[in-house]
Design a protein around this motif. Structure first.
Motif, PDB file in Angstrom:
ATOM      1  N   TYR A  77       0.876  -1.155   0.142  1.00  0.00           N
ATOM      2  CA  TYR A  77       0.173  -0.190   0.039  1.00  0.00           C
ATOM      3  C   TYR A  77       0.988   1.252  -0.039  1.00  0.00           C
ATOM      4  CZ  TYR A  77      -3.494  -3.411   1.845  1.00  0.00           C
ATOM      5  OH  TYR A  77      -4.297  -4.379   1.831  1.00  0.00           O
ATOM      6  N   ARG A  83       2.686  -9.602   6.387  1.00  0.00           N
ATOM      7  CA  ARG A  83       1.507  -8.529   6.211  1.00  0.00           C
ATOM      8  C   ARG A  83       1.065  -8.327   7.581  1.00  0.00           C
ATOM      9  NH1 ARG A  83      -0.452  -7.263   1.077  1.00  0.00           N
ATOM     10  NH2 ARG A  83      -2.472  -7.272   1.917  1.00  0.00           N
ATOM     11  N   PRO A  86      -6.577   1.225   2.364  1.00  0.00           N
ATOM     12  CA  PRO A  86      -5.514   0.507   1.480  1.00  0.00           C
ATOM     13  C   PRO A  86      -5.366   1.320   0.184  1.00  0.00           C
ATOM     14  CG  PRO A  86      -7.652  -0.466   1.120  1.00  0.00           C
ATOM     15  CD  PRO A  86      -7.724   0.802   2.165  1.00  0.00           C
ATOM     16  N   THR A  87      -4.692   2.473   0.034  1.00  0.00           N
ATOM     17  CA  THR A  87      -4.267   3.066  -1.114  1.00  0.00           C
ATOM     18  C   THR A  87      -3.209   2.368  -1.937  1.00  0.00           C
ATOM     19  OG1 THR A  87      -4.593   5.225   0.164  1.00  0.00           O
ATOM     20  CG2 THR A  87      -3.230   5.257  -1.881  1.00  0.00           C
ATOM     21  N   PRO A  88      -3.390   2.031  -3.146  1.00  0.00           N
ATOM     22  CA  PRO A  88      -2.363   1.363  -3.895  1.00  0.00           C
ATOM     23  C   PRO A  88      -1.190   1.883  -3.965  1.00  0.00           C
ATOM     24  CG  PRO A  88      -4.550   1.162  -5.144  1.00  0.00           C
ATOM     25  CD  PRO A  88      -4.935   2.542  -4.075  1.00  0.00           C
ATOM     26  N   PRO A  89       0.001   1.238  -3.957  1.00  0.00           N
ATOM     27  CA  PRO A  89       1.194   1.900  -3.740  1.00  0.00           C
ATOM     28  C   PRO A  89       1.662   2.865  -4.906  1.00  0.00           C
ATOM     29  CG  PRO A  89       1.595  -0.469  -4.490  1.00  0.00           C
ATOM     30  CD  PRO A  89       0.193  -0.053  -4.105  1.00  0.00           C
ATOM     31  N   ALA A 139      -9.021   0.487  -4.953  1.00  0.00           N
ATOM     32  CA  ALA A 139      -9.416   0.492  -3.555  1.00  0.00           C
ATOM     33  C   ALA A 139     -10.880   1.532  -3.555  1.00  0.00           C
ATOM     34  CB  ALA A 139      -8.413   0.930  -2.500  1.00  0.00           C
TER      35      ALA A 139
END
Length: 352
Positions: free
Chosen positions: A133, A220, A237-240, A264
């Motif tokens: 994330y 995790r 959960p922001t995508p990386p 997300a």
């Protein structure tokens, strides 16, 4: 008879990770064809060669080159094993192409590749970063050693110099003692043996033997916050790889928004986004400013009836609130082209 072997442990049995083709074939067994793409000639010729005589001595033979067309392997152990001829191609030394293997592992584990993977630890490279994330980045190392003490030394060095949890990959579990694994666990770091999780497919490619989520689940669990509502800011959960341009916020009512960031999304209230007044639980002025931006479709300047000189400081705090929630770097607002207002870099719209 089939000579099926897991190829990974062989990498922990070849000193210097360099040998002639006959030795690599013996170590890899039937797996040789799927692994050979990760081997490359290193420009050297071997001075010894494994015994290939049926029922021979099994020892190394000295390579004797009378001339380029007359090369033989002479038994060195004195057991009377016969001398056998070799071709020049038989004594070419092949080494493991670490850059190719590192790259294949990066692709298989969906890592962010490091621009410089070198370390000062023998047999160890930092191959990439695991970033599940935005705001969470964990280094990933690959080490190939010959003895348990060597692996323990690498782990001791890494735990002493890396101040965040990390993932350590190795060809097998054979060299990892319980003490070494516990040292990693004490630092919330993980040891992952490739022999149990990754297979060779040929053409310099690898494949996972089980889902990545399962492989990394213990790591995790130890290092990522669990989604929960404890009356404060929740984990989003922001995508990386997300940027502010990927963020979409739509007000559903005065207290709730619908959020979408790539894959997300969810529905959140002002408390869950960290914008509740600590004294009375009401929305903060930053939440109200966010709603004003939605009413103005992302642009707030002096033409708005909500314009206020206090908005400058409020906007700065709002930007901090949004960075804390989404963990995306940079300012989520920019000056308008005329420099007289602010424009959101994300999509924001009012309740319908």
């Amino acid at each position: 008879m089939s000579n099926t072997k897991n190829p990974w442990p062989a990498l922990e049995a070849v000193p210097g990770l360099a040998a002639v083709e006959a030795e690599w074939r013996a170590k890899f067994g039937d797996g040789y064809e799927s692994v050979k793409g990760f081997l490359r000639p290193n420009g050297k010729l071997a001075s010894s060669h494994p015994c290939t005589v049926q029922r021979g001595c099994g020892c190394e033979h000295d390579v004797v080159m009378h001339d380029p067309e007359d090369i033989v392997a002479v038994c060195r152990c004195g057991r009377g094993c016969e001398t056998f001829p070799l071709k020049r191609s038989d004594i070419v030394v092949y080494e493991l192409d670490r850059a190719a293997l590192d790259g294949a592992i990066v692709e298989t584990f969906k890592l962010i590749k490091d621009s410089d993977s070198r370390t000062d630890l023998h047999g160890t490279t930092r191959i990439g970063v695991y970033s599940p994330y935005a705001g969470f980045r964990f280094p990933v190392y690959l080490t190939i050693q010959l003895e348990p003490a060597d692996l323990a030394g690498v782990v001791d060095a890494l735990t002493g110099r890396v101040d965040i949890p990390f993932i350590l990959l190795a060809p097998s579990r054979d060299l990892c003692t319980a003490q070494t694994e516990q040292l990693l666990a004490n630092r919330s770091s993980a040891f992952i043996p490739l022999s149990e999780n990754v297979g060779f497919t040929g053409n310099r490619k690898l494949r996972l033997l089980r889902p990545l989520e399962d492989i990394l689940s213990p790591f995790r669990t130890a290092n990522l916050p669990a989604p929960k509502d404890n009356g404060g800011m929740v984990f989003f959960p922001t995508p990386p790889d997300a940027t502010w341009g990927d963020v979409s916020i739509r007000f559903k009512d005065g207290h709730t928004v619908s959020i979408k960031v790539k894959s997300a999304g969810g529905v959140f209230n002002y408390t869950q986004m960290g914008m509740a007044n600590k004294k009375n639980g009401d929305p903060t002025v930053q939440w109200e400013l966010l709603r004003t931006f939605s009413d103005e479709h992302g642009v707030l300047d002096w033409s708005s009836n909500k314009a206020d000189r206090k908005n400058q400081k409020r906007r700065e705090i709002l930007a901090t609130n949004l960075r804390d929630f989404f963990r995306i770097e940079g300012d989520p607002f920019r000056l308008t082209d005329d420099g007289k207002g602010w424009q959101a870099l994300f999509l924001i719209s009012p309740d319908e």
